[in-house]
Structure formats: structure tokens, C-alpha cells
Design an enzyme around this catalytic site. Structure first.
Site, short mmCIF file in Angstrom:
data_model
loop_
_atom_site.label_atom_id
_atom_site.label_comp_id
_atom_site.label_asym_id
_atom_site.label_seq_id
_atom_site.Cartn_x
_atom_site.Cartn_y
_atom_site.Cartn_z
N ASP A 31 17.26 42.63 -26.78
CA ASP A 31 16.26 43.09 -27.75
C ASP A 31 16.70 42.64 -29.15
OD1 ASP A 31 13.91 45.47 -27.46
OD2 ASP A 31 14.60 45.04 -29.49
N PHE A 148 1.06 46.24 -14.99
CA PHE A 148 0.02 47.27 -14.84
C PHE A 148 0.58 48.69 -14.85
CE2 PHE A 148 -1.50 43.41 -12.69
CZ PHE A 148 -2.67 43.18 -13.41
N LEU A 149 1.85 48.85 -15.24
CA LEU A 149 2.43 50.20 -15.18
C LEU A 149 1.76 51.13 -16.18
CD1 LEU A 149 4.35 50.80 -17.86
CD2 LEU A 149 5.90 49.27 -16.66
N GLU A 151 2.48 54.49 -18.60
CA GLU A 151 3.55 55.30 -19.17
C GLU A 151 3.51 56.68 -18.51
OE1 GLU A 151 3.57 55.19 -23.47
OE2 GLU A 151 3.23 53.05 -23.43
N ASN A 204 -7.83 46.69 -17.85
CA ASN A 204 -7.74 47.75 -18.85
C ASN A 204 -9.10 48.08 -19.44
OD1 ASN A 204 -5.06 48.22 -18.53
ND2 ASN A 204 -4.41 47.52 -20.56
N PHE A 245 -9.03 58.37 -11.99
CA PHE A 245 -9.45 58.06 -13.35
C PHE A 245 -10.82 58.65 -13.67
CE2 PHE A 245 -7.96 55.19 -16.76
CZ PHE A 245 -6.61 55.32 -16.49
N CYS A 256 -2.28 50.74 -25.28
CA CYS A 256 -2.94 49.54 -24.73
C CYS A 256 -4.46 49.56 -24.66
CB CYS A 256 -2.35 49.23 -23.36
SG CYS A 256 -0.65 48.65 -23.52
P1 NAD Z 1 7.38 48.31 -27.09
O1 NAD Z 1 7.02 48.28 -28.51
O2 NAD Z 1 7.70 49.59 -26.41
O3 NAD Z 1 8.61 47.33 -26.82
C1 NAD Z 1 8.69 46.02 -27.30
C2 NAD Z 1 10.15 45.66 -27.57
O4 NAD Z 1 10.25 44.28 -27.92
C3 NAD Z 1 10.80 46.44 -28.71
O5 NAD Z 1 11.98 47.05 -28.27
C4 NAD Z 1 11.09 45.37 -29.79
O6 NAD Z 1 12.25 45.63 -30.54
C5 NAD Z 1 11.26 44.14 -28.91
N1 NAD Z 1 11.06 42.86 -29.59
C6 NAD Z 1 10.17 42.51 -30.54
N2 NAD Z 1 10.30 41.21 -30.86
C7 NAD Z 1 11.29 40.71 -30.09
C8 NAD Z 1 11.90 39.43 -29.94
N3 NAD Z 1 11.49 38.39 -30.67
N4 NAD Z 1 12.91 39.30 -29.08
C9 NAD Z 1 13.34 40.36 -28.36
N5 NAD Z 1 12.80 41.59 -28.44
C10 NAD Z 1 11.79 41.77 -29.28
O7 NAD Z 1 6.16 47.58 -26.34
P2 NAD Z 1 5.65 47.85 -24.85
O8 NAD Z 1 4.83 49.09 -24.82
O9 NAD Z 1 6.79 47.70 -23.90
O10 NAD Z 1 4.64 46.63 -24.66
C11 NAD Z 1 5.09 45.31 -24.53
C12 NAD Z 1 3.95 44.46 -23.99
O11 NAD Z 1 3.57 44.92 -22.70
C13 NAD Z 1 2.67 44.51 -24.83
O12 NAD Z 1 2.05 43.25 -24.75
C14 NAD Z 1 1.82 45.52 -24.10
O13 NAD Z 1 0.44 45.31 -24.30
C15 NAD Z 1 2.18 45.26 -22.66
N6 NAD Z 1 2.03 46.40 -21.75
C16 NAD Z 1 2.43 47.64 -22.14
C17 NAD Z 1 2.32 48.70 -21.25
C18 NAD Z 1 2.73 50.11 -21.63
O14 NAD Z 1 2.44 51.02 -20.86
N7 NAD Z 1 3.37 50.33 -22.74
C19 NAD Z 1 1.83 48.47 -19.94
C20 NAD Z 1 1.45 47.18 -19.59
C21 NAD Z 1 1.56 46.15 -20.50
C1 UGA Z 2 -2.90 52.05 -18.99
C2 UGA Z 2 -3.27 51.50 -17.61
O1 UGA Z 2 -3.58 52.60 -16.75
C3 UGA Z 2 -2.12 50.70 -17.02
O2 UGA Z 2 -2.52 50.14 -15.77
C4 UGA Z 2 -1.76 49.58 -17.99
O3 UGA Z 2 -0.65 48.84 -17.53
C5 UGA Z 2 -1.42 50.17 -19.36
O4 UGA Z 2 -2.56 50.95 -19.83
C6 UGA Z 2 -1.17 49.13 -20.38
O5 UGA Z 2 -1.66 48.03 -20.28
O6 UGA Z 2 -0.48 49.53 -21.30
P1 UGA Z 2 -1.39 54.01 -19.93
O7 UGA Z 2 -2.01 53.65 -21.24
O8 UGA Z 2 0.07 54.18 -19.86
O9 UGA Z 2 -1.80 52.91 -18.84
O10 UGA Z 2 -2.03 55.39 -19.46
P2 UGA Z 2 -3.31 55.82 -18.61
O11 UGA Z 2 -2.86 56.75 -17.57
O12 UGA Z 2 -4.13 54.68 -18.18
O13 UGA Z 2 -4.11 56.67 -19.70
C7 UGA Z 2 -4.76 56.03 -20.79
C8 UGA Z 2 -5.60 57.05 -21.52
O14 UGA Z 2 -6.68 57.50 -20.71
C9 UGA Z 2 -4.83 58.33 -21.90
O15 UGA Z 2 -5.25 58.78 -23.17
C10 UGA Z 2 -5.23 59.32 -20.82
O16 UGA Z 2 -5.13 60.65 -21.21
C11 UGA Z 2 -6.67 58.91 -20.58
N1 UGA Z 2 -7.16 59.31 -19.24
C12 UGA Z 2 -6.67 58.72 -18.12
C13 UGA Z 2 -8.16 60.25 -19.14
O17 UGA Z 2 -8.65 60.79 -20.16
N2 UGA Z 2 -8.64 60.58 -17.90
C14 UGA Z 2 -8.16 60.01 -16.76
O18 UGA Z 2 -8.66 60.36 -15.66
C15 UGA Z 2 -7.15 59.07 -16.89
#
Ligand code: NAD
Ligand code: UGA
Length: 423
Positions: A31, A148-149, A151, A204, A245, A256
Site C-alpha cells: 500500500d 463482487f464482495l 462489506e 451494481n 435484496f 460503491c
Molecule cells: P479503499 O479506499 O478501502 O482501499 C484502497 C487502498 O488503496 C487504500 O489503502 C489506499 O491507500 C491504497 N492506494 C491508493 N493508491 C495506491 C497506489 N498507487 N498504490 C498502492 N496502494 C494505493 O478502497 P476499496 O473499498 O477497497 O475499493 C477499491 C476498489 O474496489 C474500488 O474501485 C471499488 O469500487 C472496488 N470495489 C469495492 C468494494 C467494497 O465493498 N468496498 C467491492 C467491490 C469493488
Molecule cells: C455492494 C454489492 O452488493 C457488492 O456485490 C459489490 O461488490 C459492492 O457493492 C461494491 O461494488 O462495492 P456493499 O456496498 O458492500 O456491496 O453493500 P450491500 O449489501 O450491497 O448494500 C448496499 C446498500 O444497500 C446499503 O446501504 C444497504 O443498507 C442497502 N440495502 C441492501 C438495502 O437497503 N436493502 C437490501 O435488501 C440490501
């Protein structure tokens, strides 16, 4: 067993690094934030994600996972480099690719010949070509492997996904990435890079549109005297709709859905196509936030000026510490904007920079002297709150449960008033 570098150790990167290490690959997480890496070396997680710390420690002890602040050594002998850096929303709604480009530029001269750069970040269609151009190395392959995870259930989602999508220029390269997930049993598809990139945004956006529809139907149910949960059960039994959902809430949010829906609309716009459903879903979501604020305001007498509203839940959903684009914050901002003072409790959020919002240490404190109690996040522990403890300390007994977590009958018997949208 392959050698893997994971670039970016946030929600996606850390889960991916730990997940791939528990599949017995040899993983190094890198990172740009050296403090984050130092903490990870000390087994301290920068985020809250259930079960992740235990899996991380296990993988480190087993010798499959390490963390480094040195990019060159991290990538110079890696077979696969997973990019998991942010792609936030740009000012015009499009996805900001600058982190992906910066990460690509910083690694390009250190990659061993034949390495495969795998994009996990959510990136617009056409990004694979942009990464290839940035790398400017014919001996490196670029593959899209959207994540697709969710949080709050990221560890389980990594090991039990609905599907794995790999987008590659050739089946051979795509299969090499897919083979990393050999031990995971789920549908797996290899597509073109463009298809993989679009599958992520389409998924999404589809889910966000679904939730906006759910929230609109829930409002209609209430006004029409129907029970939203019964209606959702009824439609969910149609296998074409599906029973997941379908939970109404105060609006959808998170790191996201908001940015990805806007980015898809922006991508479509670039190709000369309108996406009216996305615009409508975003508008419906604003209305969902407003409906909650209206309901509270109407309950307390038509004005929020001088009122104190107790709020339970600040994160965008339960089981996470993430407040990015939280619908709870969107609602709280509206309440404050209309003159209320807000006292909010969240199991994981201990402070939040918003004038007018006081983050307190317990549900009891949030309820004390409140004119209304508003539940905005579905934390399990809120289900067990006792009306006998909270109602007596409130100034007025209005309770708005946007997540349907409370035993409504029990609370009504104890004197709570659940204001209706009709009021
Ligand atoms: P995040 O902000 O939690 O983490 C990103 C990390 O990347 C940070 O720790 C940051 O310090 C680091 N970083 C930034 N620039 C960097 C570089 N040049 N080299 C190395 N590290 C660097 O972000 P996130 O939530 O993990 O999301 C990352 C990507 O995944 C986004 O494109 C998001 O849309 C996608 N995504 C997120 C989720 C989710 O649930 N959060 C799910 C699916 C996809
Ligand atoms: C969502 C997608 O579900 C993941 O598949 C995807 O990888 C991720 O975005 C991403 O690209 O970051 P996430 O944002 O972690 O995941 O959470 P969700 O469980 O999808 O909830 C999203 C929002 O919808 C929240 O505000 C949640 O409270 C709301 N929600 C979800 C509802 O109001 N009702 C539901 O039945 C489900």
C-alpha cells in the site's frame, strides 16, 4: 501455488490478499500508505470486517501472507499483480482512474516479463486498454477480474461467491487467472475485458435500481394500507425476481452503489446512450432520504427547529465501519439542515465530522431527551434494545424504524408511537 502481489490494502485489497493467501498462494500486500502497512505487520487492521483479522493472522503464521512498503520488491518476482486501488467519483460523475493509472505507472518498470496485471478495482469499460497503454510493455498481460464482495460479509463472499468473472484477451491468459480460484466452487466465466468491466457496473446498477423500486413500493404500501414485508415476500417468491435484496430502508448507499451508478450513466453518455432508469433510481433514492426526514418532522409537529433527534446507526449498513455515502448521514444532514440537533449512536463509529451531530456512546444516551428515535442502520444489537429502558428517557415517544429491526408490537405496547407516512 502462485506468487501474487496485491496493490492497495483497503476493503477489497486486504480481503483479496487474505483470501488468496488462504487458498495457499504466496501473497504480498503493498500500500502507498506506510502506516497502514506497519499496522498490518503488527496484525492491526485499518478496517473492520468480520473474520478478516483471524484469517489474516492465520495466513501470516502459515507463511502465505506478508505486507511490504517496498513496491519494487513486492512486484519484481510476482506472477500476478492484483490492483485494488480506489476509483472514486470524479466531479462530472465519471470514475476517476487516476489511482489506477498512478499505481500502473509506479509498477511498470519493475514487473517481470510475462506477469499478469489483474484489475480488481471497479473500472469503466475500456480501462484494460488504458492500462495496457500506460504499461507500454508487450510482455505483460492485462486482465479484468471485477470484485463482487459486500462489506460486512467480505470474507465469506470471497470464499463463497455467486460467480467469478475474468475478462481477458485470450482464453489461455484468462484461464491462468481463473486457476488461482481453483479451490472455490462456483460458476466461473471467462469473458472479454470489456464484458467483465461492464458486468461489474451493470450488476451494481441493477441492484441499486432494484432497491430504489423496493423503497418506492414500501412507501406506496404504507400509504395504501399494505404491509411492505408481506409484499416483498410475495414478489420474492417469483424466482425471476428472487427473494434477496428486498429489504426496504432509508435509501441505499455505501462506497460503491452511488459512485458506480453515476459512473455507468456517464459511460453510457460517452457512448451516446441515455440511462433513464439509473437517473430515476438516484432520484428515488434522494426521495427515500427525504421521506425519512419528512416522517420525523411531521411526527414532532411539522418543524424540526429546536428538536433533538436520537439516531441509531451511522454506517451505510450493519457489520461495517464504513460511512462512505451512508444513507444514515444523508438523512442526518437533512435533519440538521431543517434545524434539529442530532445525537447518534453507532457500535463502530465514535466520531463524525458534521456540525450539529453529536456522536454518543450508547443507545440510551442517544434516546435521552430525544423528541424522536430514528433507526437508520440494521445493527443486530438494536433488535435487543428494550423499550422499557429507552422510552422513559425520551422527551416524546416517536420511533421511526427505517430498517424494521424492532419488535414493533412490543414497542407499541410499551408506549412507542410509530408515525405513519400518512400523518
Ligand atoms: P479503499 O479506499 O478501502 O482501499 C484502497 C487502498 O488503496 C487504500 O489503502 C489506499 O491507500 C491504497 N492506494 C491508493 N493508491 C495506491 C497506489 N498507487 N498504490 C498502492 N496502494 C494505493 O478502497 P476499496 O473499498 O477497497 O475499493 C477499491 C476498489 O474496489 C474500488 O474501485 C471499488 O469500487 C472496488 N470495489 C469495492 C468494494 C467494497 O465493498 N468496498 C467491492 C467491490 C469493488
Ligand atoms: C455492494 C454489492 O452488493 C457488492 O456485490 C459489490 O461488490 C459492492 O457493492 C461494491 O461494488 O462495492 P456493499 O456496498 O458492500 O456491496 O453493500 P450491500 O449489501 O450491497 O448494500 C448496499 C446498500 O444497500 C446499503 O446501504 C444497504 O443498507 C442497502 N440495502 C441492501 C438495502 O437497503 N436493502 C437490501 O435488501 C440490501
Amino acid at each position: 501455488m502462485s506468487k501474487i502481489a496485491v496493490i492497495g490494502t483497503g476493503y477489497v485489497g486486504l480481503t483479496t490478499a487474505v483470501g488468496l493467501a488462504s487458498l495457499k498462494h504466496e501473497v504480498t500486500g503493498f500500500d502507498v500508505d506506510p502506516i497502514k502497512i506497519q499496522h498490518l505487520k503488527e496484525d492491526k487492521l485499518p478496517i473492520y470486517e468480520p473474520g478478516l483479522r483471524e484469517k489474516m493472522v492465520e495466513a501470516k503464521v502459515g507463511g502465505n501472507l506478508q505486507f511490504s512498503s517496498d513496491l519494487e520488491t513486492t512486484v519484481s518476482d510476482a506472477d500476478f499483480i492484483f490492483t485494488c486501488v480506489p476509483t472514486p467519483q470524479d466531479e462530472d460523475g465519471s470514475a476517476d482512474l487516476s489511482y489506477v493509472v498512478a499505481a500502473t505507472q509506479s509498477m511498470k518498470n519493475h514487473l517481470p516479463s510475462g506477469a499478469i496485471v489483474v484489475t480488481k478495482s471497479t473500472v469503466p469499460v475500456g480501462s484494460a486498454q488504458r492500462i495496457e497503454l500506460t504499461l507500454d510493455r508487450e510482455d505483460i498481460h492485462v486482465v479484468s477480474n471485477p470484485e463482487f464482495l459486500r462489506e460486512g460479509s467480505a470474507v465469506s463472499d470471497f470464499h463463497n461467491p455467486d460467480r467469478i468473472v475474468v475478462g481477458a484477451k485470450s482464453m489461455e491468459i484468462g484461464q491462468r487467472v481463473m486457476d488461482l480460484y481453483q479451490k472455490i466452487n462456483c460458476p466461473k466465466i471467462i469473458t472479454s475485458q470489456a464484458s467483465a468491466e461492464l458486468i461489474k457496473y451493470a450488476s451494481n446498477s441493477f441492484l441499486a435500481i432494484k432497491l430504489s423500486f423496493v423503497n418506492d413500493i414500501a412507501a406506496l404500501c404504507e400509504l395504501a394500507g399494505a404491509d411492505a414485508m408481506q409484499v416483498m415476500e410475495g414478489i420474492g417468491l417469483d424466482s425471476r425476481i428472487g427473494n434477496k435484496f428486498l429489504n426496504p430502508g432509508p435509501g441505499w448507499g455505501g462506497s460503491c452503489f452511488p459512485k458506480d451508478t453515476r459512473a455507468l450513466a456517464s459511460i453510457a453518455n460517452d457512448f451516446g446512450i441515455q440511462m433513464p432508469l439509473i437517473e430515476a433510481a438516484l432520484e428515488s433514492n434522494e426521495k427515500a432520504h427525504k421521506r425519512v426526514a419528512d416522517r420525523v418532522m411531521n411526527a414532532v409537529g411539522g418543524s424540526l427547529v429546536g428538536t433533538t433527534i436520537g439516531v441509531l446507526g451511522i454506517t451505510f449498513k450493519a457489520e461495517t465501519d464504513d460511512t462512505r455515502e451512508s444513507p444514515a448521514i444523508a438523512v442526518i444532514e437533512r435533519l440538521i439542515g431543517r434545524g434539529a440537533k442530532v445525537k447518534a449512536f453507532d457500535p463502530l463509529v465514535k466520531s463524525y465530522p458534521l456540525v450539529g451531530l453529536d456522536v454518543v456512546d450508547s443507545a440510551l444516551e442517544a434516546a435521552t431527551n430525544a423528541d424522536a428515535l430514528l433507526i437508520l442502520t440494521e445493527w443486530n444489537e438494536f433488535q435487543n434494545l428494550s423499550p422499557k429502558d429507552l422510552l422513559p428517557v425520551m422527551r416524546k415517544k416517536f420511533v421511526v424504524d427505517t430498517r424494521n429491526v424492532l419488535d414493533k408490537d412490543l414497542w407499541i405496547t410499551s408506549g412507542a408511537i410509530f408515525p405513519s407516512l400518512k400523518d
